[in-house]
Design a protein around this motif. Structure first.
Motif, short mmCIF file in Angstrom:
data_model
loop_
_atom_site.label_atom_id
_atom_site.label_comp_id
_atom_site.label_asym_id
_atom_site.label_seq_id
_atom_site.Cartn_x
_atom_site.Cartn_y
_atom_site.Cartn_z
N LEU A 42 0.93 -1.15 -0.07
CA LEU A 42 0.18 0.08 -0.26
C LEU A 42 0.94 1.28 -0.10
O LEU A 42 0.60 2.21 -0.84
N ALA A 43 1.86 1.11 0.69
CA ALA A 43 2.88 2.29 0.71
C ALA A 43 3.62 2.56 -0.70
O ALA A 43 3.84 3.73 -0.88
N SER A 44 3.85 1.77 -1.19
CA SER A 44 4.52 1.67 -2.41
C SER A 44 3.87 1.37 -3.83
O SER A 44 4.51 0.98 -4.55
N LEU A 45 2.46 1.47 -3.69
CA LEU A 45 1.65 1.06 -4.58
C LEU A 45 1.97 2.01 -5.91
O LEU A 45 1.90 1.47 -7.23
N SER A 46 2.26 3.40 -5.81
CA SER A 46 2.34 4.12 -6.88
C SER A 46 3.67 3.71 -7.44
O SER A 46 3.92 3.73 -8.86
N SER A 47 4.98 3.25 -6.96
CA SER A 47 6.10 2.98 -7.46
C SER A 47 6.04 1.85 -8.18
O SER A 47 6.73 1.39 -9.07
N ILE A 48 5.12 0.67 -7.54
CA ILE A 48 4.93 -0.67 -8.20
C ILE A 48 4.41 -0.24 -9.52
O ILE A 48 4.58 -0.96 -10.46
N LYS A 49 3.16 0.53 -9.47
CA LYS A 49 2.62 0.76 -10.93
C LYS A 49 3.56 1.29 -11.87
O LYS A 49 3.59 1.01 -13.19
N GLY A 50 4.47 2.46 -11.44
CA GLY A 50 5.19 3.04 -12.49
C GLY A 50 6.22 2.15 -12.83
O GLY A 50 6.69 2.01 -14.12
N ALA A 51 6.84 1.07 -12.05
CA ALA A 51 7.82 0.08 -12.62
C ALA A 51 7.18 -0.81 -13.66
O ALA A 51 7.59 -1.35 -14.57
N PHE A 52 5.68 -0.91 -13.18
CA PHE A 52 5.01 -2.08 -14.17
C PHE A 52 4.93 -1.07 -15.61
O PHE A 52 4.83 -1.65 -16.72
N TYR A 53 4.54 0.00 -15.63
CA TYR A 53 4.34 0.77 -16.72
C TYR A 53 5.66 1.06 -17.61
O TYR A 53 5.88 0.81 -18.81
N ALA A 54 6.84 1.03 -16.82
CA ALA A 54 8.09 1.24 -17.33
C ALA A 54 8.40 -0.03 -18.49
O ALA A 54 9.41 0.03 -19.26
N LEU A 55 7.94 -1.33 -18.17
CA LEU A 55 8.07 -2.49 -18.86
C LEU A 55 7.53 -2.42 -20.31
O LEU A 55 8.11 -3.32 -20.76
N ALA A 56 6.62 -1.57 -20.20
CA ALA A 56 5.95 -1.28 -21.79
C ALA A 56 6.59 -0.37 -22.56
O ALA A 56 7.32 0.38 -22.17
N PRO A 57 6.38 -0.41 -24.10
CA PRO A 57 7.06 0.56 -24.79
C PRO A 57 6.34 2.01 -24.56
O PRO A 57 5.27 1.87 -24.11
N ALA A 58 7.07 2.71 -24.73
CA ALA A 58 6.70 4.17 -24.46
C ALA A 58 5.42 4.51 -25.09
O ALA A 58 4.77 5.19 -24.48
#
Length: 376
Positions: free
Chosen positions: A200-216
């Motif tokens: 819950l504390a790091s949910l935003s950073s987890i989502k950001g790391a997940f988005y970074a795996l996809a093409p821009a």
């Protein structure tokens, strides 16, 4: 001529290079000429799959903890974000949410759990007396002779089964298993709470790391789809818990008003059963009415009518307001998801089944179907 400039395989009839596909076919045929090497590589692949499956089986409990904690974090995130919109820092919002749930859990341990345990013992003690007293009831006397004989024979067999040593041993083993499960459940709860706090504390950073795996070029759509999925999952989880809590409260009040026994026990049973989406209330209607029959057919009828009225109110008034942000799922898929989730993970699987089905359905609608529509 150098090897780099040499043509591919040449057909005997035309003297032309063979295409790549027959060339690969010839490579496969050449590999089959070495059966020992092929068999060795295949055996290594099978052994690797077995080792991987064994490793996953060994850590299956930990994987369940992680999945449950992630779903809880996604479910609590809408409450945290609502507090953030009121100018509360995220760490403070998380502390408020967990403080509230800690107070609820403490209240459950103090005011709900002791009477539930006492009523479980009373319920077990009352089973033989209730069965033995059925032939003396008014509704039994109203039956015809054949029905009375058949019912008495069935009650005798039931009494023999309950009093048999094997049944007593099984019940004793079940009580021991419940005790062990309760102790392990406390340990698991601490682990899940710790993981939920971290997620819950790091949910935003987890989502950001997940988005970074996809093409821009795909990140905006991926972000939009992920946010919709998490919002739907959160709404489904919170909505399921709210509806189950309302069911438990209604059952508790009905038992007090109609003067049925075991109100706290039946309220807890109602909370657990009604976590099953769509069909949980109907299942408990059968359970609650059947238990009430041992007290009085009239009281059971009153309970069935009153609870059936509440089911209608829940279906057409309460549920649409509580589950307004969740993805609509066909009833057949809800039942299939609940059955599969219950078979895999028990009550937790039933609770998680609805948001998982909602996520899969949303991905199919937003990703798979549009891609198929483009194929003309």
């Amino acid at each position: 001529m150098d090897d780099a400039e040499s043509p591919g395989p040449v057909s005997e009839a035309e003297g032309l290079p063979l295409p790549d596909r027959p060339r690969r076919f010839l490579d496969v045929l050449a590999a089959l000429d070495r059966p020992l090497a092929v068999g060795f590589i295949t055996t290594l692949g099978v052994l690797g799959a077995l080792v991987l499956g064994s490793a996953l089986g060994a850590i299956s409990t930990i994987l369940v903890y992680i999945v449950l904690a992630m779903f809880l974090a996604v479910g609590l995130d809408p409450i945290v974000r609502r507090l953030e919109r009121r100018r509360v820092r995220r760490d403070g919002a998380i502390a408020i949410v967990f403080g509230g749930f800690a107070l609820l859990f403490l209240g459950f341990l103090i005011w709900v759990l002791p009477p539930v345990i006492a009523q479980i013992a009373e319920f077990i003690d009352a089973i033989p007396e209730s069965i033995a007293g059925i032939p003396e009831t008014e509704w039994f006397a109203a039956l015809n002779t054949d029905s009375q004989v058949a019912l008495v024979a069935g009650l005798e067999r039931l009494g023999e089964w309950i009093s048999s040593p094997s049944t007593i041993a099984a019940l004793g083993g079940g009580v021991l298993a419940v005790g062990v499960a309760f102790v392990s459940g406390i340990t698991a709860s601490f682990i899940v709470v710790a993981l939920t706090l971290y997620f819950l504390a790091s949910l935003s950073s987890i989502k950001g790391a997940f988005y970074a795996l996809a093409p821009a070029r795909s990140r905006p759509r991926l972000e939009s789809l992920t946010e919709r999925i998490t919002d739907s999952v959160g709404s489904a989880l919170i909505g399921s818990v709210i509806l189950a809590a309302l069911n438990a409260g209604v059952v508790f009040v009905l038992h007090l008003v109609i003067r049925l026994p075991f109100p706290a026990l039946m309220a807890v049973v109602a909370f657990v059963v009604t976590l099953i989406p769509l069909f949980g209330s109907v299942i408990f209607l059968v359970i609650g009415t059947g238990v009430a029959l041992f007290t009085s057919p009239l009281q059971a009828l009153i309970f069935a009518i009153a609870y059936l009225i509440y089911i209608q109110l829940e279906s057409y008034v309460v549920s649409p307001r509580v589950m307004n942000r969740a993805v609509a799922i066909p009833a057949a898929l809800v039942l299939i998801g609940a059955l599969v989730g219950g078979a895999l993970m028990g009550v937790i699987g039933v609770l998680v089944a609805l948001p998982v089905m909602a996520s899969i359905l949303l991905i199919i609608r937003e990703v798979v179907v549009p891609r198929q529509d483009l194929k003309v």
